[in-house]
Design a protein around this motif. Structure first.
Motif, PDB file in Angstrom:
ATOM      1  N   THR A 194     -18.251  19.465 -30.026  1.00 38.43           N
ATOM      2  CA  THR A 194     -18.967  20.432 -30.861  1.00 38.43           C
ATOM      3  C   THR A 194     -18.792  21.833 -30.293  1.00 38.43           C
ATOM      4  N   ASP A 197     -21.087  23.928 -30.744  1.00 39.38           N
ATOM      5  CA  ASP A 197     -22.460  24.356 -30.490  1.00 39.38           C
ATOM      6  C   ASP A 197     -22.882  24.138 -29.035  1.00 39.38           C
ATOM      7  N   ALA A 226     -24.321  16.219 -32.367  1.00 37.69           N
ATOM      8  CA  ALA A 226     -22.919  15.992 -32.745  1.00 37.69           C
ATOM      9  C   ALA A 226     -22.556  14.512 -32.653  1.00 37.69           C
TER      10      ALA A 226
END
Ligand SMILES: CC(=[NH2+])C(=O)[O-]
Length: 124
Positions: free
Chosen positions: A6, A8, A62
């Protein structure tokens, strides 16, 4: 086996994956307090552990897992005198949920971090 990735959370800083999912289990790599951009967060242990949990939250998401599905946490710290701060951050992250946990002091962590945490989640 699925490799979880991910944007993020910070990219891996070596030859490993942010997390690996095997059947109902999700294994995260240890998260250190790097921002998504890969910089060590500014501040002390409070800011560091908050960043670690933010990163873990992104990796869990994720991987299709929730905080409540975490069955084991392993915490590495460079100074166990900071144990209470980390405990409070854990309590805030997990709420009433109480995963199994181990906490150890280590001589050093990558990038000069003070704390690293890895999780195992069961998505059963
Ligand atoms: C940061 C980390 N998980 C590692 O293995 O370097």
């Amino acid at each position: 086996m699925d490799i979880i990735q991910t944007h993020d959370a910070p990219a891996a800083i070596g030859p490993y994956s942010q997390a690996v999912r095997v059947g109902p289990f999700l294994y995260t790599s240890g998260q250190i307090p790097l921002t998504k951009e890969g910089n060590l967060v500014e501040g002390g242990i409070s800011e560091q552990v908050a960043q670690v949990f933010a990163n873990l939250d992104a990796v869990l998401k994720a991987g299709g897992a929730t905080r409540e599905q975490v069955v084991k946490a392993t915490i590495f710290m460079t100074d166990l005198a900071e144990f209470q701060v980390v405990n409070e951050a854990c309590a805030s992250f997990f709420g009433e949920h109480r995963p199994a946990r181990s906490t150890v002091q280590v001589a050093a962590l990558p990038r000069g971090a003070r704390v690293e945490i890895e999780l195992i989640a069961y998505r059963g």
